[in-house]
Design a protein around this motif. Structure first.
Motif, PDB file in Angstrom:
ATOM      1  N   LEU A 179       0.796  -1.103  -0.105  1.00 38.73           N
ATOM      2  CA  LEU A 179       0.050  -0.034   0.128  1.00 38.73           C
ATOM      3  C   LEU A 179       0.842   1.279   0.027  1.00 38.73           C
ATOM      4  N   GLN A 180       2.147   1.160   0.719  1.00 36.47           N
ATOM      5  CA  GLN A 180       2.918   2.285   0.667  1.00 36.47           C
ATOM      6  C   GLN A 180       3.531   2.777  -0.553  1.00 36.47           C
ATOM      7  N   ARG A 181       3.819   1.949  -1.391  1.00 28.41           N
ATOM      8  CA  ARG A 181       4.107   2.239  -3.031  1.00 28.41           C
ATOM      9  C   ARG A 181       3.226   2.976  -3.713  1.00 28.41           C
ATOM     10  N   GLY A 182       2.030   2.637  -3.339  1.00 30.50           N
ATOM     11  CA  GLY A 182       1.130   3.310  -4.312  1.00 30.50           C
ATOM     12  C   GLY A 182       0.375   4.805  -4.026  1.00 30.50           C
ATOM     13  N   GLY A 183      -0.434   5.197  -5.005  1.00 34.19           N
ATOM     14  CA  GLY A 183      -0.951   6.587  -4.710  1.00 34.19           C
ATOM     15  C   GLY A 183      -0.150   7.828  -5.300  1.00 34.19           C
ATOM     16  N   SER A 184      -1.173   8.633  -5.461  1.00 36.46           N
ATOM     17  CA  SER A 184      -0.530   9.937  -6.048  1.00 36.46           C
ATOM     18  C   SER A 184       0.734  10.598  -5.113  1.00 36.46           C
ATOM     19  N   PRO A 185       1.760  10.820  -5.913  1.00 37.61           N
ATOM     20  CA  PRO A 185       2.989  11.340  -5.089  1.00 37.61           C
ATOM     21  C   PRO A 185       2.581  12.638  -4.534  1.00 37.61           C
ATOM     22  N   VAL A 186       2.995  13.063  -3.292  1.00 39.74           N
ATOM     23  CA  VAL A 186       3.004  14.269  -2.472  1.00 39.74           C
ATOM     24  C   VAL A 186       3.831  15.397  -3.262  1.00 39.74           C
ATOM     25  N   PRO A 187       3.647  16.487  -3.104  1.00 44.26           N
ATOM     26  CA  PRO A 187       4.345  17.715  -3.920  1.00 44.26           C
ATOM     27  C   PRO A 187       5.908  17.666  -3.725  1.00 44.26           C
ATOM     28  N   GLN A 188       6.299  17.180  -2.515  1.00 39.47           N
ATOM     29  CA  GLN A 188       7.562  16.959  -2.109  1.00 39.47           C
ATOM     30  C   GLN A 188       8.365  15.943  -3.150  1.00 39.47           C
TER      31      GLN A 188
END
Length: 329
Positions: A260-269
């Motif tokens: 789960l930690q690898r997925g998702g839209s990247p944060v701005p940083q």
């Protein structure tokens, strides 16, 4: 010049933003950018990204609106064949066959080990970008994907805190980090967890039990413990068993966040870091550099020889270890 880019190893949020920067920086400087699919495995199978005209090269449109997307449009994999001498020689032959002058691999230590091996048989330029959620590469303060992985873990812990409070339980939340405690430590501090167990520090069950009893005596009814998967006790499930066998004063549950930690839209940083490093990698190649990782130290862009990025274990900041102890005491 013909520049190729690939993603290798575990995916990390921000890889797409890095690919986008590489493609746009390369094309704006008047060069061709070739996308290799599925990392070193795809290189050996001669699999290339096809643009909107069906051509095996990337265009400005190929990377339009991908910076906000997780994963990687180039896909990624691990390749056992590439770690053999015959595989490396074949990869070099393929790069020469397609007249590729430079390669930008995005990945972690395994990817960079592969780059060093490839350089023995190929005289093209290689500049890597650090794409791994573990933040375990020396020579850069942060790696692409780390900030998003921490954000994802903190969000999960925040939600679990509600259930822990409602049922008066202790949750052991396992986060990624086979050899590094960066994600666990940053998550623990940001999510106000009481305890963090990481590979870099000893995990003493008796000391944790003592701490839990002290928390209980102060009126705590719920506890959050963050456990790196590479903790010496063998992860959250093994640690839960040891705690229960030694008189844990709280009812416990285990949650492993896993991939789960690898997925998702990247944060701005992560988007910003990826953009800077991708552009810097292209500029470094055009300046004649090779055999290095493009990194960032204290806000400055730097080149670090591949061998130095994995020469030793990257230590977690002791100041943050102390900070967690202070905040949880």
């Amino acid at each position: 010049m013909r520049i190729a880019v690939l993603c290798s190893g575990g995916d990390a949020p921000g890889m797409n933003a890095c690919v986008r920067a590489i493609v746009r920086a390369g094309i704006s400087a008047g060069h061709e950018v070739i996308g290799i699919l599925r990392g070193y495995s795809g290189l050996l199978r001669e699999e290339f990204f096809l643009n909107e005209q069906g051509q095996p090269r990337m265009s400005l449109r190929s990377v339009s609106d991908i910076a906000r997307r997780g994963g990687t449009i180039l896909h990624t994999s691990r390749c056992e064949e590439f770690y053999t001498e015959s595989g490396q020689k074949r990869a070099a032959e393929i790069l020469r066959k397609y007249k590729i002058d430079a390669l930008i691999p995005i990945g972690g230590d395994g990817t960079f080990h592969g780059a060093v091996a490839l350089a023995k048989y190929w005289d093209g330029q290689i500049i890597g970008c650090p794409g791994t959620i573990d933040n375990d590469l020396l020579g850069t303060d942060y790696t692409i994907g780390f900030a998003t992985a921490v954000h994802t873990a903190v969000d999960a812990v925040d939600k679990l805190r509600d259930t822990a409070d409602a049922h008066e339980r202790m949750f052991l939340v396992e986060v990624m980090g086979r050899h590094s405690g960066y994600i666990a430590l940053y998550t623990a501090i940001a999510a106000s967890a009481e305890i963090a167990c990481i590979p870099e520090t000893p995990t003493e069950v008796s000391e944790i039990i003592r701490q839990l009893h002290e928390l209980k005596s102060r009126g705590k009814t719920s506890v959050m413990m963050i456990v790196a998967e590479g903790d010496e006790r063998g992860g959250a499930a093994a640690l839960q068993k040891a705690l229960c066998e030694n008189g844990c004063p709280f009812e416990t549950r285990v949650l492993a966040l896993g991939h789960l930690q690898r997925g998702g839209s990247p944060v701005p940083q992560d988007r910003l870091l990826a953009a800077r490093l991708g552009d810097f990698a292209v500029r470094s190649i055009l300046a004649g550099k090779t055999g290095c990782m493009a990194g960032e130290q204290r806000g400055e862009l730097v080149l670090v020889p591949f061998e130095q990025t994995y020469a030793a274990h990257k230590p977690v900041p002791q100041e943050l270890v102390r900070l967690l102890e202070t905040l949880a005491s």
